[in-house]
Design an enzyme around this catalytic site. Structure first.
Site, PDB file in Angstrom:
ATOM      1  CB  CYS A  16      -0.953   0.071   1.187  1.00 13.90           C
ATOM      2  SG  CYS A  16      -2.155  -1.250   1.205  1.00 13.90           S
ATOM      3  CG  ASN A  46       0.467   0.951   4.500  1.00 18.45           C
ATOM      4  OD1 ASN A  46       0.221  -0.247   4.500  1.00 18.45           O
ATOM      5  ND2 ASN A  46       1.696   1.422   4.490  1.00 18.45           N
ATOM      6  N   GLY A  47      -2.103  -0.637   6.319  1.00 18.45           N
ATOM      7  CA  GLY A  47      -2.036  -1.354   7.593  1.00 18.45           C
ATOM      8  C   GLY A  47      -3.237  -2.272   7.728  1.00 18.45           C
ATOM      9  CE  LYS A  96      16.515 -11.664  -4.750  1.00 14.42           C
ATOM     10  NZ  LYS A  96      16.791 -11.518  -3.378  1.00 14.42           N
ATOM     11  CD  GLU A 142      19.045 -13.382  -1.395  1.00 15.97           C
ATOM     12  OE1 GLU A 142      18.226 -13.797  -0.564  1.00 15.97           O
ATOM     13  OE2 GLU A 142      18.885 -12.331  -2.033  1.00 15.97           O
ATOM     14  CD  GLU A 192      12.267 -12.315  -3.978  1.00 19.76           C
ATOM     15  OE1 GLU A 192      11.730 -11.365  -3.411  1.00 19.76           O
ATOM     16  OE2 GLU A 192      13.504 -12.385  -4.122  1.00 19.76           O
ATOM     17  CD1 TRP A 219       0.660  -6.285  -2.539  1.00 16.81           C
ATOM     18  CD2 TRP A 219      -0.048  -6.983  -0.534  1.00 16.81           C
ATOM     19  NE1 TRP A 219       1.099  -7.575  -2.362  1.00 16.81           N
ATOM     20  CE2 TRP A 219       0.673  -8.030  -1.145  1.00 16.81           C
ATOM     21  CE3 TRP A 219      -0.593  -7.200   0.728  1.00 16.81           C
ATOM     22  CZ2 TRP A 219       0.884  -9.262  -0.532  1.00 16.81           C
ATOM     23  CZ3 TRP A 219      -0.392  -8.427   1.346  1.00 16.81           C
ATOM     24  CH2 TRP A 219       0.333  -9.441   0.709  1.00 16.81           C
ATOM     25  CG  HIS A 259      19.862 -37.259   5.254  1.00 20.82           C
ATOM     26  ND1 HIS A 259      20.137 -38.423   5.931  1.00 20.82           N
ATOM     27  CD2 HIS A 259      21.038 -36.611   5.114  1.00 20.82           C
ATOM     28  CE1 HIS A 259      21.426 -38.469   6.219  1.00 20.82           C
ATOM     29  NE2 HIS A 259      22.002 -37.389   5.729  1.00 20.82           N
ATOM     30  NE  ARG A 278       4.672   1.622   0.404  1.00 19.80           N
ATOM     31  CZ  ARG A 278       5.395   1.706   1.504  1.00 19.80           C
ATOM     32  NH1 ARG A 278       6.623   2.168   1.446  1.00 19.80           N
ATOM     33  NH2 ARG A 278       4.914   1.348   2.663  1.00 19.80           N
ATOM     34  CE  LYS A 292      12.865  -3.109  -1.876  1.00 22.13           C
ATOM     35  NZ  LYS A 292      13.790  -4.232  -2.103  1.00 22.13           N
TER      36      LYS A 292
END
Ligand code: F6R
Length: 613
Positions: free
Chosen positions: A2, A101-102, A489, A485, A492, A75, A508, A27, A608
């Site tokens: 948002c 926002n929230g 990447k 990481e 995403e 969002w 295993h 964002r 973001k």
């Protein structure tokens, strides 16, 4: 997550708000909207999807005349990403418009109560409750400030709110708790926004609102109040960076620009802190005795920042011999961590606003631990709340997938390790000096790694391997954390199913998923474990896997005997090798995403700045 922009001035508000929202696109959002106070009163326009849809609907804002307004990118949390759930939300009498926002955690109780009082709702959102509550209080007092104050007194959860009122054509009220909001001081105009890029074209003078703060402003005046309702003075801070830092600057994507900004970001983060033969962390107020009093370290963060913590464990335990546990911020509060004054909780966050990380930090403080935050955004909630802050100087990171923030977080962690090892005397002086010297050279090494030849090679592998549906990342020791990481990447930005495992763990269980043609990316830079990783590569190759190996130049010859393809990075200090080996994983994800036609800078479903838990 948002984005909010608010404007009061003498220019047309809608184009300024649209422009500001465009700067907040990073964002993450799935709908957008505007409300303008103009000659026809409050007018809203909302659209599902990209900002372009709102632009088209409003003729780039021309359809909504007026010099005061609020804008929002949403969002979705409560209710699907539909036009009727997009902000701004109006109260049922059309008197109040709100962007938010929230998350309002008690919205259902409030909503049920409002419904019994005759209120009606047209969306599934928690925000509409806020608009209706403000309107209810406003009808009693005809005082917007008081109505907003009474309303937030009834809200549980997190919010950044910007509010306009049909009867107040000049005034905008903004308030925040646990979601970011800044105020921008213009000349004959004023702004609020979720983040600096939204208003940087118009002003560099900003104030970061603290939790509970309210700003009540017009084009030419602003009054700030704290949570207790007392007037407070906010001294404007000047933003040092330029809008060009938050623009693509000729690169096709922010992600690629930010990958190439890593040498500079690392220089800015590392070099001023390594003067002469020293390590000087003068942002931290910790004496040798403070460092010596520590018995245990937790590293608390989310996503990539958490993976920095996974590397940090190896680095801190090796250099300082202090037990170190990385833990995801969303788990930390519920995991009964053992905390006291001898525990250091290192919080890592690019945005400084991640809800889980902020909540974990508060819990650590509540239980008496010392807290040290590694943060990129100056003045962010985490930076303000932690006992100590070590800033990464990566500059604004716009691409959703982090690259330069990750690298600088890792470098900042190494600076902390150097300082702590110095205070504890846990490293022989020659070893300490070698680590320090290598860290000073890291920015140049990163620059050297990201050479034309390297990019061409990664592009080649991405174009050859982009079509794989499942990719396994394997590595040992530090390399296993780098794999986490690398796999994130790829997930995403390229939407490829990727899993990361310590190479020794594969047999295993997960090895059952390896079949002819499965792609395995093996990171093998830890010299002492190289042969063991090669043995693991042989195991997956024996089951038909195709293996791309990332290793150092000095071990490339050996790796070529085992892996199908080899990507090399220069050799550096063993503890800094992850800072180089992650680079081909970043570029591989980027070029794979391009080959798969993905929206690299705005991956689906991601935001973001994750400001809700
Ligand atoms: C991945 C990524 C995220 C963030 C995570 C934490 O590319 O960017 O996993 O690392 O959301 O965000 P910050 O660092 O802002 O707390």
């Amino acid at each position: 997550m948002c984005g909010i922009v608010g404007y009061a001035g003498s220019r047309q508000a809608a184009p300024i708000l649209l422009e500001g929202l465009a700067k907040l696109e990073y964002r993450g959002y799935d709908s957008a909207g505007l409300c303008i106070h103009g000659p026809r009163g409050l007018e809203t326009a909302r659209a599902k999807g990209r900002l372009q849809a709102l632009r088209e609907k409003t003729g780039d804002g021309a359809a909504l005349p007026g010099c005061l307004g609020i804008g929002h990118t949403r969002w979705a949390t409560h209710g699907a990403p539909l036009e009727r759930n997009a902000h701004p939300h109006l109260s049922d009498d059309g008197a109040i418009a709100v962007v938010h926002n929230g998350i309002i955690e008690n919205y259902l109780t409030l909503k049920e109560r409002l419904i019994t009082e005759g209120c009606w709702f047209s969306s599934d959102t928690d925000t509409e409750v806020v608009a209706n509550l403000i309107a209810q209080y406003y009808r009693q007092s005809r005082d917007l400030l008081q109505a907003v104050r009474q309303t937030v007194g009834r809200l549980e959860g997190s919010y950044a709110l910007a509010v306009v009122c049909r009867e107040n054509p000049q005034q905008l009220v903004a308030v925040k708790k646990d979601s970011p909001l800044i105020f921008g001081f213009g000349q004959g105009e004023n702004f609020v926004a979720s983040d600096v890029p939204a208003i940087l074209k118009y002003t560099r003078k900003v104030a970061y609102l603290d939790d509970g703060d309210m700003a009540v402003f017009t084009a030419t005046s602003v009054f700030f109040y704290n949570a207790a309702g007392d007037p407070v003075r906010k001294v404007p801070e000047t933003i040092a960076w330029d809008l060009s830092d938050a623009e693509r600057g000729g690169y096709p994507h922010f992600m690629l620009k930010e990958i190439f900004e890593q040498p500079k970001a690392l220089r800015d983060t590392i070099c001023p802190r390594l003067p002469g033969q020293q390590v000087v962390l003068d942002d931290l107020n910790l004496s040798d005795r403070d460092w010596q009093s520590l018995r245990r370290v937790y590293v608390v963060a989310c996503g990539s920042a958490y993976y920095v913590g996974c590397l940090g464990k190896y680095i801190l335990e090796k250099t300082c011999r202090v037990p170190t546990e990385p833990i995801q911020a969303s788990e930390f509060r519920y995991a009964s961590p053992v905390l006291d004054a001898h525990t250091l909780v290192i919080i890592i966050s690019q945005s400084g606003e991640t809800a889980d990380t902020l909540a974990a930090l508060r819990e650590a403080k509540r239980q008496g631990a010392r807290t040290l935050a590694i943060v990129n955004v100056v003045g962010s909630a985490i930076a303000k709340a932690a006992h100590q802050v070590l800033y990464t100087w990566a500059g604004p990171e716009i691409a959703v997938a982090t690259t330069k923030a990750y690298s600088t977080q890792l470098a900042a962690f190494c600076l902390v390790a150097l300082r702590m090892a110095q205070a504890l005397g846990t490293m022989p002086p020659a070893e300490w000096a070698a680590f320090r010297e290598a860290l000073g050279k890291l920015p140049d090494m990163v620059e050297q790694t990201l050479s034309q030849a390297h990019i061409a090679q990664v592009q080649y592998y991405a174009s050859a391997l982009f079509d794989h549906h499942d990719v396994f990342f394997i590595g040992r020791h530090l390399d296993s954390a780098t794999c986490l990481e690398g796999s994130l990447k790829l997930k995403e930005v390229a939407y490829v199913h990727a899993e990361a495992y310590p190479a020794g763990e594969l047999k295993h269980g997960p090895i059952s998923l390896i079949e002819p043609g499965t792609l395995v990316v093996a990171v093998a830079t830890v010299r002492e474990l190289f042969d063991k990783t090669m043995a693991n590569i042989k195991e997956v190759k024996a089951r038909g896997a195709e293996v791309l190996c990332v290793t150092t130049q000095s071990m490339a010859g050996e790796a070529e005997k085992t892996a199908d393809h080899v990507l090399t990075v220069p050799d550096t200090h063993p503890l800094l090798q992850p800072s180089l080996s992650v680079l081909p994983l970043q570029t591989f994800a980027y070029y794979t995403a391009l080959a798969r036609g993905c929206d690299v800078d705005k991956p689906r479903n991601l935001a973001k700045s994750v400001t809700v838990e």
